[in-house]
Write an enzyme that holds these catalytic residues in place. Structure first.
Site, PDB file in Angstrom:
ATOM      1  N   ASN A  30       0.867  -1.187   0.000  1.00 29.99           N
ATOM      2  CA  ASN A  30       0.000   0.000   0.000  1.00 29.99           C
ATOM      3  C   ASN A  30       0.902   1.236   0.000  1.00 29.99           C
ATOM      4  O   ASN A  30       2.118   1.118   0.108  1.00 29.99           O
ATOM      5  CB  ASN A  30      -0.952  -0.013   1.195  1.00 29.99           C
ATOM      6  CG  ASN A  30      -0.203  -0.032   2.506  1.00 29.99           C
ATOM      7  OD1 ASN A  30       0.522   0.912   2.842  1.00 29.99           O
ATOM      8  ND2 ASN A  30      -0.327  -1.121   3.253  1.00 29.99           N
ATOM      9  N   VAL A  39      -0.420 -10.644   0.914  1.00 32.45           N
ATOM     10  CA  VAL A  39       0.938 -11.014   0.512  1.00 32.45           C
ATOM     11  C   VAL A  39       1.966 -10.064   1.148  1.00 32.45           C
ATOM     12  O   VAL A  39       3.091 -10.468   1.452  1.00 32.45           O
ATOM     13  CB  VAL A  39       1.034 -11.064  -1.040  1.00 32.45           C
ATOM     14  CG1 VAL A  39       0.980  -9.710  -1.674  1.00 32.45           C
ATOM     15  CG2 VAL A  39       2.260 -11.833  -1.474  1.00 32.45           C
ATOM     16  N   ASP A  40       1.565  -8.837   1.376  1.00 35.71           N
ATOM     17  CA  ASP A  40       2.442  -7.850   2.023  1.00 35.71           C
ATOM     18  C   ASP A  40       2.853  -8.340   3.421  1.00 35.71           C
ATOM     19  O   ASP A  40       4.047  -8.357   3.774  1.00 35.71           O
ATOM     20  CB  ASP A  40       1.665  -6.522   2.108  1.00 35.71           C
ATOM     21  CG  ASP A  40       2.530  -5.322   2.432  1.00 35.71           C
ATOM     22  OD1 ASP A  40       3.761  -5.472   2.514  1.00 35.71           O
ATOM     23  OD2 ASP A  40       1.955  -4.227   2.608  1.00 35.71           O
TER      24      ASP A  40
END
Ligand code: AR6
Length: 171
Positions: A30, A39-40
């Site tokens: 983001n 996934v971050d």
């Protein structure tokens, strides 16, 4: 950059991108670049706290752009953090911004000489971009990109994502 080169080889795989043995993995981040879910979150957990410390120095990243960091504890040497568009129905520039994520990520890979890159299905989780059009944009954009990257792996986390890429690759 040599424009006479063939385009990158494309591969499709189901699995967890954090275990990919490639030069660079791409993170669907983001704009803060300070971590999140999906996934971050998985990439930050696997790379270790050094990744967040490094990301704090980057001053975020606008949607459609990409920034690169070391991979720290990952097998991949680099993480390319890109920020996909939030899906608002498709008429707020989402397709162009999503294509830009793929192009900008490959540009960062070229800058450090990364020849193999693994992408997740950017924007198709928390950001709500429908899987089928997102996969079409992913495939078409990397196929038409001018890049020295030789291998691109699309990593699907679930069967829906995989079916979308299979359809896009057979077009
Ligand atoms: N390996 C591969 N793919 C994965 C993994 C994994 N370990 N985990 C999830 N996916 P998302 P977005 C898939 O939500 O939509 C974060 O909070 C997932 O199934 O991770 O771009 C960021 O900080 C989906 O197909 O990213 C942002 O706030 C794809 O990865 C926001 O989410 C992308 O889903 C970004 O949302």
């Amino acid at each position: 950059m040599n424009e006479s080169r063939p385009g990158p080889r494309l591969e499709l795989a189901v699995g967890d991108i954090t275990t990919e043995q490639v030069d660079a993995i791409v993170n669907a981040a983001n704009e803060t670049l300070l971590g999140g879910g999906g996934v971050d979150g998985a990439i930050h957990r696997a790379a270790g706290p050094e990744l967040l410390a490094h990301c704090r120095t980057l001053d975020g990243c606008p949607t459609g752009q990409a920034k690169i960091t070391p991979g720290f504890r990952l097998a991949a040497r680099w993480v390319i953090h890109t920020v996909g568009p939030i899906w608002h129905g498709g008429h707020q520039g989402e397709p162009k911004l999503l294509a830009s994520c793929y192009r900008e990520s490959l540009a960062r890979a070229d800058e450090v000489g990364a020849h193999s890159v693994a992408f997740p299905a950017i924007s198709t989780g928390i950001y709500g971009y429908p899987a089928a059009p997102a996969a079409k944009i992913a495939v078409a954009t990397v196929q038409s990109a001018t890049t020295d990257v030789e291998l691109i792996r699309f990593i699907c986390f679930n069967n829906d994502a995989c079916a979308a890429y299979e359809a896009a690759l057979s077009d």
